[in-house]
Design an enzyme around this catalytic site. Structure first.
Site, PDB file in Angstrom:
ATOM      1  N   CYS A  13       1.836   2.413  -0.444  1.00 38.89           N
ATOM      2  CA  CYS A  13       3.235   2.403  -0.531  1.00 38.89           C
ATOM      3  C   CYS A  13       4.032   1.441  -0.383  1.00 38.89           C
ATOM      4  O   CYS A  13       4.171   0.813   0.656  1.00 38.89           O
ATOM      5  CB  CYS A  13       3.593   3.699   0.208  1.00 38.89           C
ATOM      6  SG  CYS A  13       5.550   3.895   0.773  1.00 38.89           S
ATOM      7  N   CYS A  16       6.948   1.629   2.164  1.00 35.91           N
ATOM      8  CA  CYS A  16       6.472   1.781   3.557  1.00 35.91           C
ATOM      9  C   CYS A  16       6.415   0.230   4.132  1.00 35.91           C
ATOM     10  O   CYS A  16       6.698   0.181   5.428  1.00 35.91           O
ATOM     11  CB  CYS A  16       5.224   2.591   3.605  1.00 35.91           C
ATOM     12  SG  CYS A  16       5.329   4.151   2.931  1.00 35.91           S
TER      13      CYS A  16
END
Length: 88
Positions: A13, A16
């Site tokens: 991700c 993230c």
């Protein structure tokens, strides 16, 4: 009152990775708060329990339960106000 910030993330991700430095700064500044990283690929049961559908998701909890939930990259100010509310 015990305050916990759960960071739901995945290694793949991108957003993230943008969130990580913000959380690292906060962790240094808030020694009384427990910071937990939850890898959704490894802990799908926990992600399901918290109904995490998008990443990153941050959940601020205290003894009474969930105080605030943030979806997507969240700025420091927003997280700080949630931590303040949770510890009040």
């Amino acid at each position: 009152m015990a305050v916990t910030l759960k960071d739901f993330y995945a290694d793949w991700c991108g957003p993230c990775k943008t969130q990580d430095p913000i959380l690292e700064e906060l962790e240094a500044d808030y020694p009384d708060v427990t910071f937990e990283k939850v890898d959704v690929d490894e802990k799908q049961d926990v992600a399901n329990e918290y109904q995490v559908r998008s990443l990153p998701t941050l959940i601020v909890e205290n003894d009474d339960g969930v105080v605030e939930r943030f979806v997507g990259v969240t700025q420091r100010d927003d997280i700080e106000s949630a931590l303040g509310e949770a510890s009040a």
